[in-house]
Design a protein around this motif. Structure first.
Motif, short mmCIF file in Angstrom:
data_model
loop_
_atom_site.label_atom_id
_atom_site.label_comp_id
_atom_site.label_asym_id
_atom_site.label_seq_id
_atom_site.Cartn_x
_atom_site.Cartn_y
_atom_site.Cartn_z
N ARG A 289 0.88 -1.17 0.00
CA ARG A 289 0.00 0.00 0.00
C ARG A 289 0.92 1.22 0.00
NH1 ARG A 289 -3.29 1.60 3.38
NH2 ARG A 289 -5.05 2.00 2.02
N GLU A 310 -2.47 -1.25 -3.66
CA GLU A 310 -3.28 -0.03 -3.59
C GLU A 310 -2.36 1.18 -3.49
OE1 GLU A 310 -6.82 2.01 -0.86
OE2 GLU A 310 -6.00 0.03 -0.33
N ASN A 335 -7.18 0.56 -8.67
CA ASN A 335 -6.65 0.40 -7.31
C ASN A 335 -5.96 1.67 -6.81
OD1 ASN A 335 -4.55 0.21 -9.16
ND2 ASN A 335 -3.32 -1.12 -7.85
N PHE A 357 0.18 2.72 5.42
CA PHE A 357 0.97 2.58 4.19
C PHE A 357 2.34 2.05 4.59
CE2 PHE A 357 -1.94 6.15 3.58
CZ PHE A 357 -2.58 5.79 2.41
#
Length: 435
Positions: A289, A310, A335, A357
């Motif tokens: 992420r 993502e 995404n 993240f």
């Protein structure tokens, strides 16, 4: 007539002194020492000795100009542009490309207090794919001046050649000058913006008075003959497309559409390498992420999304956010999410900030990103890539991450603007062992 002098005024000496340059600063100025003070001297290179006159004497340093050069460095080269030395666009065409890159890398290393691992560069001539060209009608000669500003002045240099422009754009200059000179509105023109998109050149004309039908027809004929897209800007914040297709460029093989006024990297070859290196340094895979701060229209975001689970992009300019969303859809990337937020405000209150993240990329403007450093520390990512157009703010911001247990593990100088004083860079910042 009596003359009165302030006791606080520092008188500039006009004495001629002889100095030898031992360094070059990032702006292309020679650096010498005289009586314990650092002198900055435009036009001189390391190993060159010259007679100079001090022009601005400060407490810690001084500026000087060359009166007579007494020796020549083997790294001095002949400038390619006939306007060099008058036009303010380039400062280092008299410096070998190797010395330009070496001096910028050394300056970056000094500021960051660690060595530069690599120099990312491309062609050093014909690299600029966008330029803003000033226009001015000179009443005395009844001619149109077209060019760039003089160094330290608002006066125009009437430019006929520009070897740092992409050849396709430089080739437009003679015909463009002729076309604009024939317009009825020639006295009421502001500037032109030239951009080389992947699908051809485009031109934006800023005009300060309405154009007649005859003028519009002349411009349209010129656009067709030169196979370029024509945009008119009757106001500084409004443009209208007249001919041609919407422009686009590629980033890591993805197609990004943009408006002529949108920010895109001027040097395409270096941009492509920069994006590839960021992906490599972050080691992005399908489990990650990734957060992209100051994301623009998706120059890094979309290539990251093509590899990650993502990606979230955050940008302060609303039009760029809209363009980024369009580009994600254009490339079939579902995404990736984009947020329009001011990253100079308290980011902890912003919607994107609540998500976790494990990797972060940021590409801020010259002011850097002091407002997000502490939040990046709270996110505790494994890796951070910081792309910078100002080494001073990179040094400041990275120091905040270092204090939080991170270290710079890779540092690259980006030769984005050869022959100029611009110094761009990128750093990989990772958790220090035990951090």
């Amino acid at each position: 007539m009596a003359q009165f002098y302030s006791a606080k005024r520092r008188n500039t000496t006009r004495d001629i002194i002889t100095v030898t340059v031992d360094d070059l600063d990032p702006f292309g100025q020679g650096v010498a020492r005289h009586q314990g003070k650092t002198l900055f001297i435009p036009g001189l290179l390391p190993q060159e000795t010259a007679e100079v006159v001090i022009t601005d004497d400060k407490r810690q340093f001084a500026h000087a100009r060359v009166k007579r050069r007494l020796s020549q460095s083997p790294e001095r080269v002949a400038p390619r542009c006939p306007h060099f030395g008058v036009c303010g666009g380039c400062q280092q065409q008299h410096v070998s490309e190797a010395l330009q890159q070496r001096s910028k890398s050394q300056a970056l290393a000094r500021m960051m207090k660690q060595p530069v691992d690599e120099i990312i560069s491309g062609p050093t001539w014909g690299y600029r794919r966008r330029a803003r060209v000033g226009l001015n009608f000179a009443p005395r000669t009844q001619t149109l001046q077209m060019g760039f500003r003089k160094a330290g002045s608002n006066d125009l240099v009437d430019v006929h050649h520009c070897p740092v422009l992409a050849p396709r754009l430089e080739a437009l200059l003679p015909g463009l000058r002729g076309c604009l000179s024939e317009l009825q509105a020639v006295r009421r023109l502001g500037h032109v913006e030239l951009v080389l998109a992947e699908n051809g050149p485009l031109l934006v004309l800023r005009h300060l008075a309405p154009l007649s039908q005859a003028d519009r027809e002349k411009l349209e004929r010129f656009s067709h003959s030169e196979q370029l897209s024509l945009f008119l800007a009757p106001e500084s914040d409004k443009i209208a497309q007249v001919t041609g297709d919407a422009p686009w460029y590629e980033s890591d093989g993805l197609r990004l559409s943009f408006s002529p006024r949108d920010f895109i990297q001027v040097n395409d070859a270096v941009n492509q390498q920069m994006v590839a290196r960021a992906i490599e340094w972050l080691a992005v895979d399908a489990t990650d992420r990734v957060l992209d701060l100051f994301c623009g229209m998706g120059n890094f975001t979309l290539p990251l999304a093509a590899r990650a689970a993502e990606v979230v992009g955050v940008e302060g300019v609303a039009t760029l956010v809209e363009k980024a969303r369009e580009n994600a859809a254009l490339n079939g990337l579902s995404n990736v999410t984009f947020w329009h937020e001011n990253l100079e405000e308290d980011v902890t209150r912003q919607p994107w900030a609540k998500a976790g993240f494990n990797k972060v990329l940021l590409d801020p403007a010259r002011a850097g990103a002091p407002g997000v450093m502490q939040h990046i520390l709270r996110l505790a990512p494994e890796k951070v890539v910081y792309v910078s157009c100002n080494p001073a703010t990179l040094a400041r911001d990275s120091e905040a991450l270092r204090a939080g247990g991170y270290q710079i593990t890779r540092l690259a100088m980006l030769d984005m603007f050869p022959h100029t004083g611009h110094l761009e860079s990128m750093a990989l910042i990772e958790k220090a062992p035990g951090g």
